[in-house]
Design an enzyme around this catalytic site. Structure first.
Site, PDB file in Angstrom:
ATOM      1  N   ARG A 146       0.782  -1.329   0.128  1.00 25.14           N
ATOM      2  CA  ARG A 146      -0.124   0.134   0.226  1.00 25.14           C
ATOM      3  C   ARG A 146       1.006   1.152  -0.080  1.00 25.14           C
ATOM      4  NH1 ARG A 146      -2.992  -3.862  -0.842  1.00 25.14           N
ATOM      5  NH2 ARG A 146      -5.297  -3.992  -0.201  1.00 25.14           N
ATOM      6  N   SER A 166     -10.994  -0.922   2.333  1.00 28.50           N
ATOM      7  CA  SER A 166     -10.281  -0.964   3.745  1.00 28.50           C
ATOM      8  C   SER A 166      -9.802   0.411   4.125  1.00 28.50           C
ATOM      9  CB  SER A 166      -8.840  -1.684   3.405  1.00 28.50           C
ATOM     10  OG  SER A 166      -9.536  -3.180   3.139  1.00 28.50           O
ATOM     11  N   GLU A 223      -5.287   3.793   5.831  1.00 29.51           N
ATOM     12  CA  GLU A 223      -5.032   3.694   4.458  1.00 29.51           C
ATOM     13  C   GLU A 223      -5.710   4.586   3.414  1.00 29.51           C
ATOM     14  OE1 GLU A 223      -6.839   1.789   1.288  1.00 29.51           O
ATOM     15  OE2 GLU A 223      -5.675  -0.025   1.474  1.00 29.51           O
TER      16      GLU A 223
HETATM   17  P1  FAD Z   1      -8.804   8.412  -5.784  1.00 24.73           P
HETATM   18  O1  FAD Z   1      -9.755   8.219  -4.586  1.00 24.73           O
HETATM   19  O2  FAD Z   1      -9.440   9.223  -6.770  1.00 24.73           O
HETATM   20  O3  FAD Z   1      -7.007   9.045  -5.391  1.00 24.73           O
HETATM   21  C1  FAD Z   1      -6.673   8.427  -4.459  1.00 24.73           C
HETATM   22  C2  FAD Z   1      -5.122   8.997  -4.402  1.00 24.73           C
HETATM   23  O4  FAD Z   1      -4.563   8.917  -5.600  1.00 24.73           O
HETATM   24  C3  FAD Z   1      -5.620  10.479  -3.993  1.00 24.73           C
HETATM   25  O5  FAD Z   1      -4.614  10.994  -3.275  1.00 24.73           O
HETATM   26  C4  FAD Z   1      -5.163  11.094  -5.329  1.00 24.73           C
HETATM   27  O6  FAD Z   1      -4.901  12.417  -5.099  1.00 24.73           O
HETATM   28  C5  FAD Z   1      -4.231  10.245  -6.230  1.00 24.73           C
HETATM   29  N1  FAD Z   1      -4.487  10.146  -7.568  1.00 24.73           N
HETATM   30  C6  FAD Z   1      -5.482   9.599  -8.168  1.00 24.73           C
HETATM   31  N2  FAD Z   1      -5.227   9.537  -9.468  1.00 24.73           N
HETATM   32  C7  FAD Z   1      -4.267  10.168  -9.618  1.00 24.73           C
HETATM   33  C8  FAD Z   1      -3.253  10.527 -10.984  1.00 24.73           C
HETATM   34  N3  FAD Z   1      -3.774  10.229 -12.031  1.00 24.73           N
HETATM   35  N4  FAD Z   1      -1.923  10.959 -10.628  1.00 24.73           N
HETATM   36  C9  FAD Z   1      -1.495  11.271  -9.199  1.00 24.73           C
HETATM   37  N5  FAD Z   1      -2.312  11.179  -8.267  1.00 24.73           N
HETATM   38  C10 FAD Z   1      -3.497  10.434  -8.419  1.00 24.73           C
HETATM   39  N6  FAD Z   1      -7.620  -0.993  -2.965  1.00 24.73           N
HETATM   40  C11 FAD Z   1      -6.904  -2.047  -2.754  1.00 24.73           C
HETATM   41  O7  FAD Z   1      -5.612  -1.783  -3.131  1.00 24.73           O
HETATM   42  N7  FAD Z   1      -7.343  -3.328  -2.884  1.00 24.73           N
HETATM   43  C12 FAD Z   1      -8.477  -3.475  -2.848  1.00 24.73           C
HETATM   44  O8  FAD Z   1      -8.777  -4.717  -2.865  1.00 24.73           O
HETATM   45  C13 FAD Z   1      -9.657  -2.465  -2.681  1.00 24.73           C
HETATM   46  N8  FAD Z   1     -10.928  -2.682  -2.659  1.00 24.73           N
HETATM   47  C14 FAD Z   1     -11.647  -1.691  -2.421  1.00 24.73           C
HETATM   48  C15 FAD Z   1     -13.055  -1.977  -2.436  1.00 24.73           C
HETATM   49  C16 FAD Z   1     -13.949  -1.006  -2.222  1.00 24.73           C
HETATM   50  C17 FAD Z   1     -15.544  -1.295  -2.219  1.00 24.73           C
HETATM   51  C18 FAD Z   1     -13.572   0.544  -2.275  1.00 24.73           C
HETATM   52  C19 FAD Z   1     -14.649   1.691  -2.555  1.00 24.73           C
HETATM   53  C20 FAD Z   1     -12.318   0.628  -2.547  1.00 24.73           C
HETATM   54  C21 FAD Z   1     -11.166  -0.305  -2.550  1.00 24.73           C
HETATM   55  N9  FAD Z   1      -9.880   0.081  -2.728  1.00 24.73           N
HETATM   56  C22 FAD Z   1      -9.075  -0.933  -2.788  1.00 24.73           C
HETATM   57  C23 FAD Z   1      -9.339   1.473  -2.711  1.00 24.73           C
HETATM   58  C24 FAD Z   1      -9.343   1.931  -4.223  1.00 24.73           C
HETATM   59  O9  FAD Z   1     -10.184   1.361  -5.064  1.00 24.73           O
HETATM   60  C25 FAD Z   1      -7.873   2.225  -4.677  1.00 24.73           C
HETATM   61  O10 FAD Z   1      -7.063   2.888  -3.932  1.00 24.73           O
HETATM   62  C26 FAD Z   1      -7.881   2.692  -5.839  1.00 24.73           C
HETATM   63  O11 FAD Z   1      -6.750   2.692  -6.653  1.00 24.73           O
HETATM   64  C27 FAD Z   1      -8.360   4.296  -5.967  1.00 24.73           C
HETATM   65  O12 FAD Z   1      -8.442   4.655  -7.044  1.00 24.73           O
HETATM   66  P2  FAD Z   1      -9.338   6.245  -7.593  1.00 24.73           P
HETATM   67  O13 FAD Z   1      -9.197   6.273  -8.922  1.00 24.73           O
HETATM   68  O14 FAD Z   1     -10.594   5.869  -6.918  1.00 24.73           O
HETATM   69  O15 FAD Z   1      -8.332   6.983  -6.630  1.00 24.73           O
HETATM   70  N1  EPU Z   2     -11.099 -10.510   9.676  1.00 21.50           N
HETATM   71  C1  EPU Z   2     -12.014 -10.949  10.889  1.00 21.50           C
HETATM   72  N2  EPU Z   2     -13.069 -10.015  10.923  1.00 21.50           N
HETATM   73  C2  EPU Z   2     -13.427  -8.848  10.115  1.00 21.50           C
HETATM   74  C3  EPU Z   2     -12.476  -8.879   8.820  1.00 21.50           C
HETATM   75  C4  EPU Z   2     -11.375  -9.678   8.707  1.00 21.50           C
HETATM   76  O1  EPU Z   2     -11.688 -11.545  11.678  1.00 21.50           O
HETATM   77  O2  EPU Z   2     -14.430  -8.113  10.282  1.00 21.50           O
HETATM   78  C5  EPU Z   2     -10.153 -11.624   9.651  1.00 21.50           C
HETATM   79  C6  EPU Z   2     -10.465 -12.659   8.919  1.00 21.50           C
HETATM   80  O3  EPU Z   2      -9.690 -13.816   9.825  1.00 21.50           O
HETATM   81  C7  EPU Z   2      -9.837 -12.826   7.664  1.00 21.50           C
HETATM   82  C8  EPU Z   2      -8.956 -11.792   7.713  1.00 21.50           C
HETATM   83  O4  EPU Z   2      -9.049 -10.855   8.671  1.00 21.50           O
HETATM   84  O5  EPU Z   2      -9.610 -14.099   7.018  1.00 21.50           O
HETATM   85  C9  EPU Z   2      -8.356 -11.108   6.517  1.00 21.50           C
HETATM   86  O6  EPU Z   2      -9.775 -10.771   5.854  1.00 21.50           O
HETATM   87  P1  EPU Z   2      -9.934 -10.460   4.448  1.00 21.50           P
HETATM   88  O7  EPU Z   2      -9.653 -11.556   3.598  1.00 21.50           O
HETATM   89  O8  EPU Z   2     -11.219  -9.607   4.204  1.00 21.50           O
HETATM   90  O9  EPU Z   2      -8.832  -9.226   3.865  1.00 21.50           O
HETATM   91  P2  EPU Z   2      -8.247  -7.800   4.599  1.00 21.50           P
HETATM   92  O10 EPU Z   2      -6.951  -8.323   5.207  1.00 21.50           O
HETATM   93  O11 EPU Z   2      -9.189  -7.563   5.660  1.00 21.50           O
HETATM   94  C10 EPU Z   2      -7.031  -7.017   2.675  1.00 21.50           C
HETATM   95  C11 EPU Z   2      -7.078  -5.611   1.871  1.00 21.50           C
HETATM   96  C12 EPU Z   2      -8.034  -5.591   0.830  1.00 21.50           C
HETATM   97  C13 EPU Z   2      -8.234  -6.662  -0.222  1.00 21.50           C
HETATM   98  C14 EPU Z   2      -8.247  -8.228   0.507  1.00 21.50           C
HETATM   99  C15 EPU Z   2      -8.166  -9.539  -0.151  1.00 21.50           C
HETATM  100  C16 EPU Z   2      -5.695  -4.142   3.101  1.00 21.50           C
HETATM  101  C17 EPU Z   2      -5.970  -3.349   3.901  1.00 21.50           C
HETATM  102  N3  EPU Z   2      -6.781  -4.767   2.764  1.00 21.50           N
HETATM  103  O12 EPU Z   2      -8.118  -6.958   3.236  1.00 21.50           O
HETATM  104  O13 EPU Z   2      -8.140  -4.501   0.098  1.00 21.50           O
HETATM  105  O14 EPU Z   2      -9.218  -6.656  -0.888  1.00 21.50           O
HETATM  106  O15 EPU Z   2      -7.250  -8.084   1.671  1.00 21.50           O
HETATM  107  O16 EPU Z   2      -6.961  -9.408  -0.656  1.00 21.50           O
HETATM  108  O17 EPU Z   2      -4.626  -4.784   3.014  1.00 21.50           O
HETATM  109  C18 EPU Z   2      -8.724  -2.017   0.076  1.00 21.50           C
HETATM  110  O18 EPU Z   2      -7.411  -1.875   0.126  1.00 21.50           O
HETATM  111  O19 EPU Z   2      -9.271  -1.181   0.168  1.00 21.50           O
HETATM  112  C19 EPU Z   2      -9.080  -3.377   0.245  1.00 21.50           C
HETATM  113  C20 EPU Z   2     -10.363  -3.808   0.359  1.00 21.50           C
END
Ligand code: FAD
Ligand code: EPU
Length: 339
Positions: free
Chosen positions: A164, A238, A334
């Site tokens: 991240r 997250s 994050e």
């Molecule tokens: P924004 O929210 O618009 O911007 C994020 C940051 O990047 C800001 O600081 C912005 O200024 C900067 N930025 C954006 N575009 C640019 C650019 N072109 N150049 C320079 N800076 C820029 N993230 C994960 O890593 N793994 C996941 O599994 C994951 N699951 C998600 C699930 C949900 C339901 C949601 C809502 C979010 C999740 N995220 C996850 C977080 C998010 O999807 C990512 O961080 C994604 O890359 C953000 O993209 P965005 O275009 O919406 O960025």
């Molecule tokens: N868990 C709990 N309670 C909860 C949630 C999770 O006990 O309410 C425990 C469970 O044991 C579960 C473990 O945590 O097995 C891991 O949970 P999960 O697989 O949902 O993944 P996470 O570690 O919570 C991370 C990323 C996600 C990504 C998933 C899958 C971060 C901060 N988050 O979540 O990314 O989608 O793994 O790889 O690393 C994001 O960055 O926005 C995001 C959604």
């Protein structure tokens, strides 16, 4: 000619769905629009916020400066033996790019299916899911340097990707706007199915020799079952990072809490599941005013309707305090906090 709008609501431009307005707002459709924009010295002195899909930010207040919404489109690819180089505009929707690759049999991105947001934001926090990170498929990106107006190419090493993290979130924060990203994929899949429930879900579907599309579908369905859809309930995924602590800090914690969910990693470090820590503090599914944590995933903070950014932020501080009191572990946000 660039259209600079004034006093634009950002409610529909952030997936938390919090209200905040931008004093100035401009949409960038081509990389040369950035050159044109910054030829006007007014914008060099104005605070700036780059906006992609708004899925990883929490807006605390109205934004007094210029919001630059990146909408640069286009996907191109070139096949060379068994490798494929795919280059996409920063404004492409991440999941559209994943689908573009999955449909054509380009392997590497399938575990990153259904992550919201734009291609341009993907290197910022080195997006990751299900055992794959952006760095595993990233080749290079082109970014506009605000100070000089020049375009610079960053190689993978130069981006300093980590969990991240990237150079764009640390040393070079606010100095570059990413305009396109190039990926290196393969025509020969090498699946990563070990993480989470992927293998089990494939078995449940009777799939023993999965295709790229099978893996993509299974990842998407696991995500849907755990994570709230921002179009119905505001959130930014997250809210905190999973904390990474040393083995020396971890062992006494494990003695006290034998069930603690952990992932031992390189250099004697251990990653903890923040969702577990938060759930153990009693926050899972809790509703606090207009905010709360998601019922299926305590790591996701949600907007139950009319939450303000400040309200979500205050709630996140309460969670940090209680996790610290119980476990002595300090959670780091994050999500990007925009004040
Ligand atoms: P924004 O929210 O618009 O911007 C994020 C940051 O990047 C800001 O600081 C912005 O200024 C900067 N930025 C954006 N575009 C640019 C650019 N072109 N150049 C320079 N800076 C820029 N993230 C994960 O890593 N793994 C996941 O599994 C994951 N699951 C998600 C699930 C949900 C339901 C949601 C809502 C979010 C999740 N995220 C996850 C977080 C998010 O999807 C990512 O961080 C994604 O890359 C953000 O993209 P965005 O275009 O919406 O960025
Ligand atoms: N868990 C709990 N309670 C909860 C949630 C999770 O006990 O309410 C425990 C469970 O044991 C579960 C473990 O945590 O097995 C891991 O949970 P999960 O697989 O949902 O993944 P996470 O570690 O919570 C991370 C990323 C996600 C990504 C998933 C899958 C971060 C901060 N988050 O979540 O990314 O989608 O793994 O790889 O690393 C994001 O960055 O926005 C995001 C959604």
């Amino acid at each position: 000619m660039l259209q600079i709008q004034e006093n634009v609501s950002l409610k529909n431009f952030n997936t938390f769905g919090v209200e905040a307005s931008a004093r100035y707002f401009v949409e960038i459709n081509h990389k040369d629009d950035l050159v044109e924009l910054f030829m006007d010295p007014q914008w060099m002195q104005t605070p700036m916020l780059v906006l992609g899909g708004g899925s990883n930010m929490l807006l605390l207040n109205d934004f007094a400066g210029l919001v630059i919404r990146i909408n640069i489109r286009g996907i191109e690819h070139r096949i060379s033996h068994n490798e494929v180089f795919v280059e996409a505009g920063a404004g492409e929707v991440w999941n559209d790019l994943v689908n573009f690759c999955v449909i054509r049999g380009f392997a590497g991105m399938e575990n990153l299916s259904l992550i919201p947001g734009s291609v341009g934001a993907s290197p910022i926090q080195n997006i990751g899911a299900y055992g794959v990170e952006l760095k595993d498929v990233f080749y290079s990106c082109i970014a506009f340097e605000l100070a000089t107006g020049a375009f610079k190419t960053f190689t993978k090493d130069e981006c300093q990707f980590d969990y991240r993290e990237s150079i764009f979130k640390s040393e070079l924060k606010g100095q570059y706007i990413i305009v396109s990203v190039k990926f290196r994929l393969s025509l020969i899949p090498s699946f990563n199915l070990k993480y989470g429930a992927i293998e089990q879900e494939l078995n449940n579907r009777g799939i023993h020799q999965p295709t790229i599309a099978d893996v993509s579908k299974v990842v998407a369905s696991i995500r849907v079952s755990k994570l709230p859809d921002p179009s119905t309930i505001g959130n930014a995924g997250s809210f905190f990072k999973n904390p990474v602590i040393s083995m020396n800090e971890f062992l006494p914690l494990q003695t006290k809490f034998p069930e603690i969910v952990n992932y031992p990693g390189a250099n004697n470090m251990v990653k903890l599941a923040a969702g577990w820590l938060i759930e153990q503090c009693g926050w899972k599914g809790k509703v606090v005013g207009n905010t709360g944590t998601w019922k299926n995933q305590a790591l996701v903070l949600v907007n139950h309707g009319d939450a303000t950014g400040a309200e979500v932020y205050t709630f996140s501080s309460q969670i940090i305090d209680s996790v610290y009191t119980k476990f002595g572990v300090m959670l780091q946000r994050e999500v990007n906090i925009i004040s």
